[in-house]
Design a protein around this motif. Structure first.
Motif, short mmCIF file in Angstrom:
data_model
loop_
_atom_site.label_atom_id
_atom_site.label_comp_id
_atom_site.label_asym_id
_atom_site.label_seq_id
_atom_site.Cartn_x
_atom_site.Cartn_y
_atom_site.Cartn_z
N ILE A 193 0.85 -1.18 0.00
CA ILE A 193 0.00 0.00 0.00
C ILE A 193 0.89 1.24 0.00
O ILE A 193 1.62 1.49 0.97
CB ILE A 193 -0.95 0.03 1.22
N TRP A 194 0.83 1.99 -1.09
CA TRP A 194 1.56 3.26 -1.19
C TRP A 194 0.65 4.34 -0.62
O TRP A 194 -0.17 4.92 -1.33
CB TRP A 194 1.91 3.55 -2.64
N ASP A 195 0.78 4.62 0.68
CA ASP A 195 -0.17 5.52 1.34
C ASP A 195 0.38 6.90 1.66
O ASP A 195 -0.28 7.70 2.31
CB ASP A 195 -0.73 4.88 2.61
N ASP A 196 1.61 7.20 1.19
CA ASP A 196 2.18 8.54 1.40
C ASP A 196 2.39 9.18 0.03
O ASP A 196 3.51 9.32 -0.46
CB ASP A 196 3.51 8.43 2.16
N CYS A 197 1.29 9.55 -0.60
CA CYS A 197 1.33 10.11 -1.96
C CYS A 197 0.80 11.54 -1.97
O CYS A 197 -0.22 11.84 -1.36
CB CYS A 197 0.48 9.26 -2.91
N MET A 198 1.48 12.41 -2.69
CA MET A 198 1.06 13.80 -2.86
C MET A 198 1.02 14.12 -4.35
O MET A 198 1.82 13.61 -5.13
CB MET A 198 2.02 14.75 -2.15
N LEU A 237 -0.84 19.82 -8.76
CA LEU A 237 -1.84 20.08 -9.78
C LEU A 237 -1.75 21.49 -10.33
O LEU A 237 -1.41 22.42 -9.61
CB LEU A 237 -3.25 19.89 -9.21
N ALA A 238 -2.08 21.62 -11.60
CA ALA A 238 -2.30 22.92 -12.22
C ALA A 238 -3.79 23.01 -12.53
O ALA A 238 -4.32 22.20 -13.30
CB ALA A 238 -1.49 23.06 -13.49
N VAL A 239 -4.48 23.95 -11.88
CA VAL A 239 -5.92 24.08 -12.07
C VAL A 239 -6.29 25.55 -12.11
O VAL A 239 -5.93 26.33 -11.22
CB VAL A 239 -6.70 23.34 -10.94
N ASP A 240 -6.97 25.95 -13.18
CA ASP A 240 -7.40 27.35 -13.37
C ASP A 240 -6.26 28.33 -13.22
O ASP A 240 -6.41 29.40 -12.62
CB ASP A 240 -8.52 27.69 -12.38
N GLY A 241 -5.09 27.97 -13.74
CA GLY A 241 -3.95 28.88 -13.70
C GLY A 241 -3.14 28.86 -12.42
O GLY A 241 -2.09 29.50 -12.34
N ASP A 242 -3.59 28.14 -11.42
CA ASP A 242 -2.87 28.04 -10.15
C ASP A 242 -2.24 26.66 -10.01
O ASP A 242 -2.66 25.68 -10.63
CB ASP A 242 -3.82 28.28 -8.97
N THR A 243 -1.22 26.58 -9.14
CA THR A 243 -0.56 25.31 -8.85
C THR A 243 -0.72 25.00 -7.37
O THR A 243 -0.55 25.87 -6.52
CB THR A 243 0.93 25.36 -9.21
N VAL A 244 -1.08 23.75 -7.07
CA VAL A 244 -1.30 23.37 -5.68
C VAL A 244 -0.77 21.96 -5.46
O VAL A 244 -0.82 21.12 -6.35
CB VAL A 244 -2.81 23.44 -5.33
N SER A 245 -0.25 21.72 -4.25
CA SER A 245 0.18 20.38 -3.85
C SER A 245 -0.77 19.88 -2.77
O SER A 245 -0.98 20.56 -1.76
CB SER A 245 1.61 20.39 -3.32
N ILE A 246 -1.36 18.71 -2.98
CA ILE A 246 -2.38 18.21 -2.07
C ILE A 246 -2.49 16.69 -2.19
O ILE A 246 -2.06 16.11 -3.18
CB ILE A 246 -3.75 18.87 -2.40
N ARG A 247 -3.05 16.07 -1.16
CA ARG A 247 -3.29 14.62 -1.19
C ARG A 247 -4.75 14.41 -1.61
O ARG A 247 -5.68 14.71 -0.87
CB ARG A 247 -3.05 14.00 0.19
N LEU A 248 -4.94 13.89 -2.84
CA LEU A 248 -6.27 13.76 -3.40
C LEU A 248 -6.87 12.37 -3.29
O LEU A 248 -8.05 12.18 -3.60
CB LEU A 248 -6.26 14.17 -4.87
N PHE A 249 -6.08 11.37 -2.89
CA PHE A 249 -6.63 10.03 -2.71
C PHE A 249 -5.85 9.30 -1.63
O PHE A 249 -4.74 9.71 -1.27
CB PHE A 249 -6.61 9.23 -4.02
N GLY A 250 -6.44 8.23 -1.12
CA GLY A 250 -5.86 7.54 0.03
C GLY A 250 -4.91 6.43 -0.33
O GLY A 250 -4.99 5.33 0.21
N GLY A 251 -3.99 6.70 -1.24
CA GLY A 251 -2.96 5.73 -1.55
C GLY A 251 -3.27 4.85 -2.74
O GLY A 251 -4.37 4.85 -3.28
N ILE A 252 -2.24 4.09 -3.14
CA ILE A 252 -2.34 3.16 -4.26
C ILE A 252 -2.12 1.74 -3.75
O ILE A 252 -1.25 1.48 -2.93
CB ILE A 252 -1.28 3.49 -5.34
N TYR A 253 -2.93 0.83 -4.25
CA TYR A 253 -2.87 -0.58 -3.88
C TYR A 253 -2.10 -1.33 -4.97
O TYR A 253 -2.50 -1.34 -6.13
CB TYR A 253 -4.30 -1.11 -3.76
N GLU A 254 -0.99 -1.96 -4.58
CA GLU A 254 -0.19 -2.75 -5.52
C GLU A 254 -0.22 -4.22 -5.10
O GLU A 254 -0.07 -4.55 -3.93
CB GLU A 254 1.26 -2.27 -5.54
N ARG A 255 -0.42 -5.10 -6.09
CA ARG A 255 -0.37 -6.53 -5.83
C ARG A 255 0.16 -7.22 -7.08
O ARG A 255 -0.43 -7.11 -8.16
CB ARG A 255 -1.76 -7.08 -5.46
N GLN A 256 1.28 -7.89 -6.92
CA GLN A 256 1.89 -8.67 -8.00
C GLN A 256 2.04 -7.87 -9.29
O GLN A 256 1.71 -8.33 -10.38
CB GLN A 256 1.07 -9.94 -8.24
#
Length: 223
Positions: A184-189, A192-211
């Protein structure tokens, strides 16, 4: 919706609503709604939860073992050995998610996140929920997981759905949390570039990897 609830009232009136039955019923509703099930299937899921709740207690109301609880939780869920609707890399999984957000594609958002079936057969058996100090029956663990994920998905679409959105970078730190064959990759940031602005944020609760396959673990986020 009212008609569906009216169909359920006789079942509820015949069944004592203990705390355990309450969360099992809520879990059934939550899972069915998350999957976009029609009213008939939601009613069936509720009936199954009530039946499982009754079977899960002996004469004295004592809880079943985790193994028995997992067997009940898996009722109606066919076994599987690998992630479904997954991607061959972490970056591709994140990219697919962001395309779904840009289109406000709720069906695709459901497809790219860990499902109840994957939770039951792939994730839960080697998760921290099977041992102290975080030991928890699968029905309750899934219910809480889905509640947080649904709230996050709603906020995600409300904030960014159908807006000009560019993912400049996704960064997942560390080796991830290894649990059996799962990582589980749970420390992801995300940057984003949205409407001309740039922001760093956590938008989801991690990635699930299996095999070597990847998908979103949950939509729990910082919004």
């Amino acid at each position: 919706m009212v008609g569906w609830l009216d169909q359920l009232r006789p079942q509820l009136s015949r069944t004592a609503m203990t705390p355990r039955r309450g969360w099992m019923l809520a879990a059934a509703w939550s899972a069915a709604l998350a999957c976009g099930e029609p009213p008939q299937r939601r009613a069936a899921a509720t009936s199954m939860a009530l039946a499982a709740s009754t079977a899960a207690h002996g004469e004295g109301g004592s809880p079943v073992s985790l193994d028995s609880a997992l067997t009940l939780f898996r009722t109606g869920l066919h076994p599987l050995s690998e992630l479904e609707n997954s991607e061959p890399s972490l970056d591709l999984a994140v990219g697919r998610l962001f395309r779904s957000i840009a289109r406000s594609d709720t069906a695709e958002l459901r497809a790219v996140v860990m499902s109840r079936r994957e939770f039951a057969w792939l994730y839960y058996p080697t998760s921290p929920f099977t041992r102290a100090p975080t030991k928890q029956e699968p029905g309750l663990a899934w219910f809480l997981h889905v509640q947080n994920s649904q709230k996050g998905a709603s906020r995600l679409l409300s904030r960014y759905g159908r807006r000009p959105l560019t993912l400049e970078r996704n960064e997942c730190k560390g080796p991830g949390r290894i649990e059996g064959l799962n990582r589980i990759w749970d420390d992801c940031m995300q940057r984003l570039a949205v409407d001309g602005d740039t922001v760093s944020i956590r938008l989801f609760g991690g990635i699930y990897e299996r095999q070597g396959r990847f998908k979103v673990f949950s939509y729990s986020n910082d919004l």
